[in-house]
Design a protein around this motif. Structure first.
Motif, mmCIF file in Angstrom:
data_model
loop_
_atom_site.group_PDB
_atom_site.id
_atom_site.type_symbol
_atom_site.label_atom_id
_atom_site.label_comp_id
_atom_site.label_asym_id
_atom_site.label_seq_id
_atom_site.Cartn_x
_atom_site.Cartn_y
_atom_site.Cartn_z
ATOM 1 N N LEU A 134 0.802 -1.221 0.000
ATOM 2 C CA LEU A 134 0.000 0.000 0.000
ATOM 3 C C LEU A 134 0.839 1.277 0.000
ATOM 4 C CD1 LEU A 134 -2.857 -1.042 2.437
ATOM 5 C CD2 LEU A 134 -3.167 -0.257 0.079
ATOM 6 N N VAL A 135 1.855 1.347 0.853
ATOM 7 C CA VAL A 135 2.651 2.569 0.945
ATOM 8 C C VAL A 135 3.459 2.786 -0.335
ATOM 9 C CG1 VAL A 135 4.469 3.749 2.223
ATOM 10 C CG2 VAL A 135 2.750 2.414 3.454
ATOM 11 N N PHE A 136 4.059 1.716 -0.859
ATOM 12 C CA PHE A 136 4.816 1.837 -2.108
ATOM 13 C C PHE A 136 3.887 2.244 -3.250
ATOM 14 C CE2 PHE A 136 6.725 -0.213 -5.943
ATOM 15 C CZ PHE A 136 7.825 0.626 -6.029
ATOM 16 N N ALA A 137 2.688 1.683 -3.277
ATOM 17 C CA ALA A 137 1.730 2.063 -4.315
ATOM 18 C C ALA A 137 1.360 3.532 -4.196
ATOM 19 C CB ALA A 137 0.477 1.192 -4.205
ATOM 20 N N VAL A 196 -4.143 -13.189 -4.827
ATOM 21 C CA VAL A 196 -2.913 -12.451 -4.531
ATOM 22 C C VAL A 196 -2.717 -11.343 -5.560
ATOM 23 C CG1 VAL A 196 -0.403 -12.621 -4.399
ATOM 24 C CG2 VAL A 196 -1.826 -14.400 -3.363
ATOM 25 N N ALA A 197 -2.936 -11.663 -6.845
ATOM 26 C CA ALA A 197 -2.838 -10.634 -7.889
ATOM 27 C C ALA A 197 -3.854 -9.525 -7.644
ATOM 28 C CB ALA A 197 -3.054 -11.268 -9.260
ATOM 29 N N GLN A 198 -5.052 -9.915 -7.235
ATOM 30 C CA GLN A 198 -6.076 -8.927 -6.927
ATOM 31 C C GLN A 198 -5.638 -8.027 -5.773
ATOM 32 O OE1 GLN A 198 -9.928 -10.411 -5.533
ATOM 33 N NE2 GLN A 198 -10.935 -9.271 -7.171
ATOM 34 N N GLY A 199 -4.914 -8.599 -4.810
ATOM 35 C CA GLY A 199 -4.378 -7.800 -3.718
ATOM 36 C C GLY A 199 -3.353 -6.790 -4.189
ATOM 37 N N VAL A 200 -2.510 -7.183 -5.159
ATOM 38 C CA VAL A 200 -1.522 -6.257 -5.721
ATOM 39 C C VAL A 200 -2.234 -5.074 -6.381
ATOM 40 C CG1 VAL A 200 0.290 -5.989 -7.448
ATOM 41 C CG2 VAL A 200 0.210 -8.059 -6.031
ATOM 42 N N PHE A 201 -3.241 -5.364 -7.201
ATOM 43 C CA PHE A 201 -3.970 -4.280 -7.864
ATOM 44 C C PHE A 201 -4.807 -3.481 -6.872
ATOM 45 C CE2 PHE A 201 -3.345 -7.196 -11.532
ATOM 46 C CZ PHE A 201 -2.616 -6.318 -12.326
ATOM 47 N N GLY A 202 -5.320 -4.157 -5.839
ATOM 48 C CA GLY A 202 -6.040 -3.436 -4.796
ATOM 49 C C GLY A 202 -5.136 -2.461 -4.065
ATOM 50 N N ALA A 203 -3.862 -2.838 -3.889
ATOM 51 C CA ALA A 203 -2.897 -1.938 -3.260
ATOM 52 C C ALA A 203 -2.660 -0.704 -4.117
ATOM 53 C CB ALA A 203 -1.580 -2.671 -3.012
ATOM 54 N N LEU A 204 -2.659 -0.856 -5.437
ATOM 55 C CA LEU A 204 -2.535 0.307 -6.322
ATOM 56 C C LEU A 204 -3.768 1.191 -6.236
ATOM 57 C CD1 LEU A 204 -1.094 -1.383 -9.551
ATOM 58 C CD2 LEU A 204 0.164 0.016 -7.905
ATOM 59 N N LEU A 205 -4.908 0.556 -6.134
ATOM 60 C CA LEU A 205 -6.183 1.262 -6.193
ATOM 61 C C LEU A 205 -6.477 2.073 -4.933
ATOM 62 C CD1 LEU A 205 -9.158 1.723 -7.150
ATOM 63 C CD2 LEU A 205 -9.641 -0.604 -6.370
ATOM 64 N N GLN A 206 -6.291 1.486 -3.766
ATOM 65 C CA GLN A 206 -6.812 2.098 -2.541
ATOM 66 C C GLN A 206 -6.146 3.428 -2.166
ATOM 67 O OE1 GLN A 206 -7.700 -0.751 0.713
ATOM 68 N NE2 GLN A 206 -7.330 -2.358 -0.783
ATOM 69 N N PRO A 207 -4.807 3.552 -2.150
ATOM 70 C CA PRO A 207 -4.232 4.866 -1.833
ATOM 71 C C PRO A 207 -4.588 5.923 -2.876
ATOM 72 C CG PRO A 207 -2.576 3.137 -1.668
ATOM 73 C CD PRO A 207 -3.751 2.537 -2.347
ATOM 74 N N ALA A 247 -0.526 9.970 15.442
ATOM 75 C CA ALA A 247 -1.662 9.803 16.345
ATOM 76 C C ALA A 247 -2.921 9.416 15.579
ATOM 77 C CB ALA A 247 -1.898 11.096 17.124
ATOM 78 N N ALA A 248 -3.138 10.031 14.414
ATOM 79 C CA ALA A 248 -4.315 9.710 13.608
ATOM 80 C C ALA A 248 -4.255 8.267 13.112
ATOM 81 C CB ALA A 248 -4.425 10.676 12.429
ATOM 82 N N LEU A 249 -3.084 7.825 12.681
ATOM 83 C CA LEU A 249 -2.934 6.441 12.225
ATOM 84 C C LEU A 249 -3.153 5.468 13.383
ATOM 85 C CD1 LEU A 249 0.181 6.801 9.887
ATOM 86 C CD2 LEU A 249 -2.179 6.372 9.184
ATOM 87 N N GLY A 250 -2.625 5.789 14.545
ATOM 88 C CA GLY A 250 -2.841 4.941 15.716
ATOM 89 C C GLY A 250 -4.313 4.850 16.083
ATOM 90 N N ALA A 251 -5.032 5.975 15.972
ATOM 91 C CA ALA A 251 -6.468 5.968 16.253
ATOM 92 C C ALA A 251 -7.214 5.092 15.258
ATOM 93 C CB ALA A 251 -7.010 7.399 16.219
ATOM 94 N N LEU A 252 -6.800 5.119 13.985
ATOM 95 C CA LEU A 252 -7.435 4.268 12.977
ATOM 96 C C LEU A 252 -7.193 2.787 13.270
ATOM 97 C CD1 LEU A 252 -6.679 6.225 9.685
ATOM 98 C CD2 LEU A 252 -8.934 5.775 10.663
ATOM 99 N N VAL A 253 -5.970 2.450 13.680
ATOM 100 C CA VAL A 253 -5.679 1.057 14.030
ATOM 101 C C VAL A 253 -6.536 0.620 15.212
ATOM 102 C CG1 VAL A 253 -3.920 -0.503 14.936
ATOM 103 C CG2 VAL A 253 -3.334 1.075 13.099
ATOM 104 N N LEU A 274 -0.548 4.834 4.002
ATOM 105 C CA LEU A 274 -0.457 4.607 5.440
ATOM 106 C C LEU A 274 -1.849 4.455 6.060
ATOM 107 C CD1 LEU A 274 2.337 7.180 6.337
ATOM 108 C CD2 LEU A 274 2.523 4.697 6.474
ATOM 109 N N GLN A 275 -2.808 5.274 5.601
ATOM 110 C CA GLN A 275 -4.172 5.166 6.133
ATOM 111 C C GLN A 275 -4.777 3.807 5.815
ATOM 112 O OE1 GLN A 275 -7.164 5.069 4.259
ATOM 113 N NE2 GLN A 275 -8.721 5.762 5.717
ATOM 114 N N GLN A 276 -4.600 3.351 4.581
ATOM 115 C CA GLN A 276 -5.143 2.051 4.203
ATOM 116 C C GLN A 276 -4.410 0.913 4.923
ATOM 117 O OE1 GLN A 276 -7.816 1.305 2.144
ATOM 118 N NE2 GLN A 276 -8.215 3.493 2.255
ATOM 119 N N THR A 277 -3.111 1.082 5.167
ATOM 120 C CA THR A 277 -2.360 0.072 5.918
ATOM 121 C C THR A 277 -2.904 -0.060 7.334
ATOM 122 O OG1 THR A 277 -0.354 0.513 4.625
ATOM 123 C CG2 THR A 277 -0.070 -0.600 6.737
ATOM 124 N N ALA A 278 -3.195 1.087 7.958
ATOM 125 C CA ALA A 278 -3.767 1.055 9.308
ATOM 126 C C ALA A 278 -5.100 0.311 9.314
ATOM 127 C CB ALA A 278 -3.954 2.485 9.828
#
Length: 480
Positions: free
Chosen positions: A74-77, A118-129, A278-284, A406-410
């Motif tokens: 997600l972050v790299f995407a 797994v491939a869908q996860g790769v493309f989902g990582a591109l899509l979400q951020p 702090a915002a990322l921690g709150a999301l987690v 980062l938001q999507q990773t949280a």
């Protein structure tokens, strides 16, 4: 600026409006497709297992493989979107997501399903951020709240409708139909995204991709998700310990590299921001409490109260429905009160809901239980809008993709953490009552409330180090 028409010249403000509407529609629909895909899959998995002759472990990997792929990238995407344009990355992600969905619908065996997931996860990582980066690129920081609220409301609708849509499709058309559901919308959205040209903005700072740093972060996040997913089935084993050591080792190596490299994956303005952290921690914390609660409560409603799966889904439905009005209301409160009291209110509602559900037992009224779910959904929707707005608006526009990643990773790590904590507590307490597990999740939400106190209050300055779209529009208006 657009060419003059018969009705007169078009101002930059007017020219930006259609582009913003298209971007908002793409962001919302893209998030809905991903949310629907996850909810309908849970309905389709039992039928998929029977028809393909798969084992329970293989079926579990149709979810685990996707989670690991998406969380790792997600972050790299997001950085790819910052460098090459969020609309382009969004188009690649949504088209690939749709193509992988079509492939799963045609798969002849469970091995193909896992590989394509797994491939869908790769493309989902591109899509979400990109769905967040596109919004940050076209909306000024002080106007991001309501677009993000609409996106959150749509996710709430998808979460509520997903099980019902999945149940109808699987019952009448088979499990493959839930994957074909994504294909046409993904194709249309991808083609539209390719036709949209985002407003030009100056590039500042580093533009490299930091591939070694991306690999280290992917290993750390992938190992963490894999370890957390395995906790419910394995408990405390050597594999769990090895996974945690791998996570910590890769994370330490990643931080060391980020501090030394001249072109870090996480810019210092993002990595060193206490507000973003702090915002990322709150999301987690919020996503862990909500998803962990849904996991525990679904078993409690069936095993303790004796409800069937349909009645269980209907009892929990107020949680998803409450997210729909809570999100835009949170955006209004955010503008009036600021992030700190709004997020703290949301975390308080979430904690109260989890605490109410911890009392599920013989004789518990479904009205009381539904009220607990309603508080959980309203609180989570409020925290999600508020914390996401802080994360996305508090970074420069050229780092919006990383912030979105980062938001999507949280939001991917939080649910797996919540389920892992809940199952561990249930195992230790003997699994007789959901109370101890839900009390532990309530404590986690309370810690998230403490993090909310570090968010900016009303009138706090927004940390933005690059000009906004509105600034460019004002400059264009002043041009002769």
């Amino acid at each position: 600026m657009r060419a003059p028409t018969a009705a007169g010249p078009t101002t930059p403000m007017e020219a930006a409006a259609p582009h913003r509407r298209l971007t908002l529609a793409g962001s919302v629909l893209g998030a809905v497709i991903v949310a629907l895909d996850g909810t309908v899959l849970t309905i389709a998995q039992p039928t998929l297992q029977r028809e393909l002759g798969a084992s329970f472990t293989q079926v579990q990997w149709t979810s685990t493989g996707y989670l690991i792929a998406v969380a790792s990238l997600l972050v790299f995407a997001g950085r790819l979107g910052d460098r090459y344009g969020h609309h382009r990355v969004f188009a690649a992600g949504i088209l690939g997501f749709g193509a992988a969905s079509a492939g799963i619908g045609c798969a002849s065996g469970v091995g193909w399903v896992i590989a394509l997931r797994v491939a869908q996860g790769v493309f989902g990582a591109l899509l979400q951020p990109a769905t967040l980066g596109m919004l940050r690129a076209v909306y000024p920081p002080d106007r991001l709240g309501m677009p993000l609220a609409l996106r959150t409301s749509a996710i709430g609708v998808a979460a509520a409708a997903g099980p019902l849509v999945g149940g109808v499709l699987v019952t009448h058309l088979g499990w493959r139909s839930v994957f074909f559901l994504n294909v046409v919308p993904a194709l249309v959205l991808g083609l539209l995204a390719l036709t949209v040209r985002a407003p030009a903005r100056p590039r500042t700072g580093a533009t490299g991709l930091d591939l070694p740093g991306a690999c280290l972060l992917a290993v750390a996040l992938g190992a963490l998700v894999h370890t957390l997913v395995g906790v419910p089935g394995e408990g405390s084993t050597a594999g769990t310990v090895l996974g945690l050591f791998t996570t910590v080792g890769a994370a330490v190596a990643f931080v060391r590299r980020e501090r030394r490299t001249t072109d870090p994956l996480l810019p210092p303005g993002v990595l060193g921001s206490g507000t973003v952290g702090a915002a990322l921690g709150a999301l987690v914390a919020a996503s862990a409490a909500m998803l962990g609660t849904m996991f525990v409560s679904s078993y409690a409603l069936q095993d303790v109260l004796g409800l069937d799966p349909l009645r269980t889904s209907l009892t929990a439905l107020p949680g998803a429905v409450a997210m729909v009005p809570a999100a835009p209301l949170a955006a209004v409160l955010l503008r009036r009160w600021g992030a700190r009291p709004t997020a703290f209110l949301g975390m308080g509602l979430l904690s109260a809901g989890v605490l109410a559900l911890s009392r599920i037992g013989e004789g518990t009224s479904t009205v009381v239980t539904g009220g607990g779910f309603l508080l959980v959904g309203a609180g989570f929707g409020t925290v999600m809008v508020t914390a996401t707005t802080v994360v996305v608006r508090d970074v420069p526009a050229e780092s919006a993709g990383v912030a979105g990643g980062l938001q999507q990773t949280a939001l991917n790590i939080g649910p797996t953490l919540g389920v892992a904590v809940a199952t561990t507590v249930i195992g230790v307490s003997g699994g007789v009552s959901p109370g101890p597990a839900l009390l532990a999740l309530t404590c986690g939400a309370a810690l998230g409330g403490a993090l909310c106190l570090r968010l900016p209050g009303r009138g706090a300055p927004t940390r933005v180090d690059s000009p906004s779209v509105r600034d460019h529009e004002r400059e264009d208006v002043r041009e002769p």
